[in-house]
Design a protein around this motif. Sequence first.
Motif, mmCIF file in Angstrom:
data_model
loop_
_atom_site.group_PDB
_atom_site.id
_atom_site.type_symbol
_atom_site.label_atom_id
_atom_site.label_comp_id
_atom_site.label_asym_id
_atom_site.label_seq_id
_atom_site.Cartn_x
_atom_site.Cartn_y
_atom_site.Cartn_z
ATOM 1 N N ALA A 266 0.676 -1.082 -0.243
ATOM 2 C CA ALA A 266 -0.146 0.038 -0.077
ATOM 3 C C ALA A 266 0.764 1.393 -0.184
ATOM 4 O O ALA A 266 0.335 2.190 -0.534
ATOM 5 C CB ALA A 266 -1.043 -0.032 1.232
ATOM 6 N N GLY A 267 2.062 1.146 0.565
ATOM 7 C CA GLY A 267 2.919 2.271 0.562
ATOM 8 C C GLY A 267 3.650 2.725 -0.710
ATOM 9 O O GLY A 267 3.979 3.656 -1.194
ATOM 10 N N ARG A 268 3.729 1.426 -1.451
ATOM 11 C CA ARG A 268 4.368 1.730 -2.503
ATOM 12 C C ARG A 268 3.761 1.665 -3.930
ATOM 13 O O ARG A 268 4.181 2.334 -5.066
ATOM 14 C CB ARG A 268 5.524 0.405 -2.826
ATOM 15 N N ARG A 269 2.482 1.341 -4.038
ATOM 16 C CA ARG A 269 1.472 1.258 -5.022
ATOM 17 C C ARG A 269 0.901 2.518 -4.991
ATOM 18 O O ARG A 269 0.305 3.005 -4.380
ATOM 19 C CB ARG A 269 0.635 0.379 -4.930
ATOM 20 N N HIS A 270 1.057 3.078 -6.432
ATOM 21 C CA HIS A 270 0.655 4.388 -6.509
ATOM 22 C C HIS A 270 -0.690 4.320 -7.637
ATOM 23 O O HIS A 270 -0.601 3.681 -8.437
ATOM 24 C CB HIS A 270 1.506 5.500 -7.036
ATOM 25 N N GLN A 271 -1.767 5.046 -7.347
ATOM 26 C CA GLN A 271 -2.859 5.277 -8.183
ATOM 27 C C GLN A 271 -3.502 6.455 -8.096
ATOM 28 O O GLN A 271 -3.522 7.203 -6.805
ATOM 29 C CB GLN A 271 -4.026 4.174 -7.721
ATOM 30 N N PHE A 272 -3.959 7.293 -8.986
ATOM 31 C CA PHE A 272 -4.532 8.444 -8.817
ATOM 32 C C PHE A 272 -3.305 9.353 -8.395
ATOM 33 O O PHE A 272 -3.917 10.315 -7.531
ATOM 34 C CB PHE A 272 -5.890 8.572 -8.127
ATOM 35 N N GLY A 273 -2.240 9.245 -8.633
ATOM 36 C CA GLY A 273 -1.216 10.343 -8.235
ATOM 37 C C GLY A 273 -0.619 10.208 -6.787
ATOM 38 O O GLY A 273 0.127 11.029 -6.440
ATOM 39 N N ARG A 274 -0.871 9.282 -6.178
ATOM 40 C CA ARG A 274 -0.552 8.895 -4.830
ATOM 41 C C ARG A 274 -0.564 7.613 -4.279
ATOM 42 O O ARG A 274 -1.212 6.764 -4.896
ATOM 43 C CB ARG A 274 -1.371 10.039 -3.720
ATOM 44 N N PRO A 275 0.317 7.167 -3.028
ATOM 45 C CA PRO A 275 0.122 5.898 -2.739
ATOM 46 C C PRO A 275 -1.301 5.420 -2.272
ATOM 47 O O PRO A 275 -1.849 6.479 -1.694
ATOM 48 C CB PRO A 275 1.059 6.061 -1.628
ATOM 49 N N ILE A 276 -1.575 4.094 -2.529
ATOM 50 C CA ILE A 276 -3.136 3.924 -2.099
ATOM 51 C C ILE A 276 -3.094 3.905 -0.632
ATOM 52 O O ILE A 276 -4.174 3.804 0.010
ATOM 53 C CB ILE A 276 -3.340 2.415 -2.713
#
Length: 385
Positions: A266-276
Amino acid sequence: MDTHDFLALDDQLDDAERSIRDAVRSYATAQLLPQVDGWYQRGELPREIAKELGGLGVLGMQLDGYGCANASPAAYGVVCRELEAVDSGLRSFLSVQSCLAMYAIHRWGDEEQRREWLPAMAAGDALGCFGLTEPDSGSDPSSIRTVARRDGDDWVIDGAKAWMSNGTIADVAVVWAGTPQGLRGFLVPTSAPGYRATEITDKLSLRASVSTNLTLENVRVPSSALLPLARGLGAPLSCLDEARFGILWGMVGAARTCYAAALDHAGRRHQFGRPIAGFQLVQRKLAAMVVELTHAGLTAWRLSQLKSARRLTSAQISFGKLANARSAVEVARCARTILGANGITLAHPVARHLANLDAVLTVEGTEEVHQLVIGRAVTGISAFR
């Protein structure tokens, strides 16, 4: 704050317990973790691990004498936790050796049997397995059909056992059989004529574990193979209680690994311009996982205190096994959703743990059985029959 131990439960460990935790965690991380995916894919667990665990002093560590460490319940618990943090099959290996086979010999055997088997088993030079479950007898062990009859000075055993861990790699099997005097336990060398173990290879869970079906056909053992103190169903059930105690600790480790994988992703995966990790719904899931993980750890710790005080009951063990299995499965399922499609591959440990934990729900007693044990304890009425 340690985000993997939110309430700092390990602060309660003493120096000896911390030392064995660190030693097993280091060994498991360096030696077991890099290989476990391969073992899981191939459906195997090398016997050589026994010698390594024996070298660490953890086989039968909860027992006293005969090369065993006489460790505290919490020390044994954290060992189960650190092994199951890698894979449930590893904790199962320890449970069968330490709690089912070695405990049966230590508690229900005589001095000669203890001296013959326990030092070698503690060192990992000899392996044991435990034969109670049968093809038509799982939750109701009182209905087993395996029988033993006297023939001169010997016993002759006929029957079948199912879902025996380590049955094809063990040196001795603790076999439970009906006799004219009731249920009795026997130490059966796996080299005995008529002992035929067949590995179960089509499993989709607990694949890094050796599961076996066993057929016993006119297996002859001397009278010295009889466990003299074991009479009736209470003897094998006491062994299962020992194993369940380790299981309820072990599942905390599996849940911790799943939570840690989800938190890292969750800290490394980015969606919509920020970490999930920055989205409210993901944080809600992570918070729920922390609560379940911590509840399971608190339960394990409290039951260790009761066991140390010799106040732990079978019903309380059922409580811990039921509660911690549910918590661990929920954490694993939630972690899988955070990982998305990646979560079903061996690139992450979560799907492997989830598959294992779904089986651990029924290992050493199904949810239904533990619910009825707890129900009997609180009502005083048995609903089993």
